[in-house]
Scaffold this motif. Structure first.
Motif, mmCIF file in Angstrom:
data_model
loop_
_atom_site.group_PDB
_atom_site.id
_atom_site.type_symbol
_atom_site.label_atom_id
_atom_site.label_comp_id
_atom_site.label_asym_id
_atom_site.label_seq_id
_atom_site.Cartn_x
_atom_site.Cartn_y
_atom_site.Cartn_z
ATOM 1 N N GLN A 39 -17.366 -9.694 -3.939
ATOM 2 C CA GLN A 39 -18.304 -8.946 -4.770
ATOM 3 C C GLN A 39 -19.724 -9.399 -4.488
ATOM 4 O O GLN A 39 -19.999 -10.598 -4.398
ATOM 5 C CB GLN A 39 -17.985 -9.137 -6.256
ATOM 6 N N THR A 40 -20.616 -8.419 -4.377
ATOM 7 C CA THR A 40 -22.043 -8.688 -4.261
ATOM 8 C C THR A 40 -22.724 -8.185 -5.534
ATOM 9 O O THR A 40 -22.190 -7.297 -6.218
ATOM 10 C CB THR A 40 -22.643 -8.008 -3.030
ATOM 11 N N ARG A 45 -16.144 -5.038 -7.291
ATOM 12 C CA ARG A 45 -15.345 -5.930 -6.470
ATOM 13 C C ARG A 45 -14.625 -5.121 -5.397
ATOM 14 O O ARG A 45 -14.071 -4.068 -5.684
ATOM 15 C CB ARG A 45 -14.370 -6.713 -7.333
ATOM 16 N N GLU A 46 -14.618 -5.661 -4.190
ATOM 17 C CA GLU A 46 -14.087 -4.962 -3.025
ATOM 18 C C GLU A 46 -12.874 -5.706 -2.480
ATOM 19 O O GLU A 46 -12.929 -6.928 -2.267
ATOM 20 C CB GLU A 46 -15.170 -4.867 -1.941
ATOM 21 N N PHE A 47 -11.805 -4.985 -2.241
ATOM 22 C CA PHE A 47 -10.604 -5.574 -1.655
ATOM 23 C C PHE A 47 -10.888 -6.035 -0.228
ATOM 24 O O PHE A 47 -11.571 -5.346 0.533
ATOM 25 C CB PHE A 47 -9.471 -4.562 -1.661
ATOM 26 N N THR A 105 -4.364 -2.645 -2.921
ATOM 27 C CA THR A 105 -5.777 -2.849 -2.634
ATOM 28 C C THR A 105 -6.653 -2.594 -3.848
ATOM 29 O O THR A 105 -7.874 -2.674 -3.760
ATOM 30 C CB THR A 105 -6.220 -1.920 -1.496
ATOM 31 N N ASN A 106 -6.021 -2.297 -4.959
ATOM 32 C CA ASN A 106 -6.750 -1.943 -6.174
ATOM 33 C C ASN A 106 -7.050 -3.196 -6.996
ATOM 34 O O ASN A 106 -6.173 -4.033 -7.195
ATOM 35 C CB ASN A 106 -5.911 -0.964 -7.002
ATOM 36 N N VAL A 107 -8.267 -3.309 -7.501
ATOM 37 C CA VAL A 107 -8.665 -4.492 -8.257
ATOM 38 C C VAL A 107 -7.798 -4.671 -9.510
ATOM 39 O O VAL A 107 -7.523 -5.799 -9.925
ATOM 40 C CB VAL A 107 -10.154 -4.410 -8.635
#
Length: 123
Positions: A39-40, A45-47, A105-107
């Protein structure tokens, strides 16, 4: 409950490498899969990648394919990051789930999260 502790983040130049580690403890026998998100600031949030507990299945994001490699050894999960780019700069979170989900791949598929470790790639 499962506890996750990340390590290995830091500052690296573009094109460099880092290896992140995640140690799982607690009820690890319940874990189906472990992985990494990042996460930036200001973004969701990115997988990144995930691996099943026995290592038979791996899921990865296209953005890191061929550059990042996930691996597992007992209660440890590693993320080897090569050819790092400035856009890889983020806080990286170790995750785990006890359930096989429809979308790994889902948060929302991961109920256990570490505190995160900062990775900064300089130009």
């Amino acid at each position: 409950q499962v506890q996750l502790v990340e390590s290995g983040g830091g500052l690296v130049q573009t094109g460099g490498s880092l290896r992140l580690s995640c140690a799982a403890s607690g009820r690890t026998f319940e874990i189906y899969s472990m992985g990494w998100f990042r996460q930036t600031p200001g973004k969701e949030r990115e997988f990144v990648e995930a691996i099943s507990w026995r290592g038979k299945n791996i899921w990865y994001a296209d953005s890191v394919k061929a550059r990042f490699t996930i691996s597992k050894d007992k209660n440890m999960v590693y993320l080897q990051m090569n050819s790092l780019k400035p856009e890889d700069t983020a806080v990286y979170y170790c995750v785990a789930t006890s359930v096989l989900r429809a979308a790994m791949t889902n948060v929302d598929s991961y109920e256990y999260w570490g505190q995160g470790t900062q990775v900064t790639v300089s130009t």
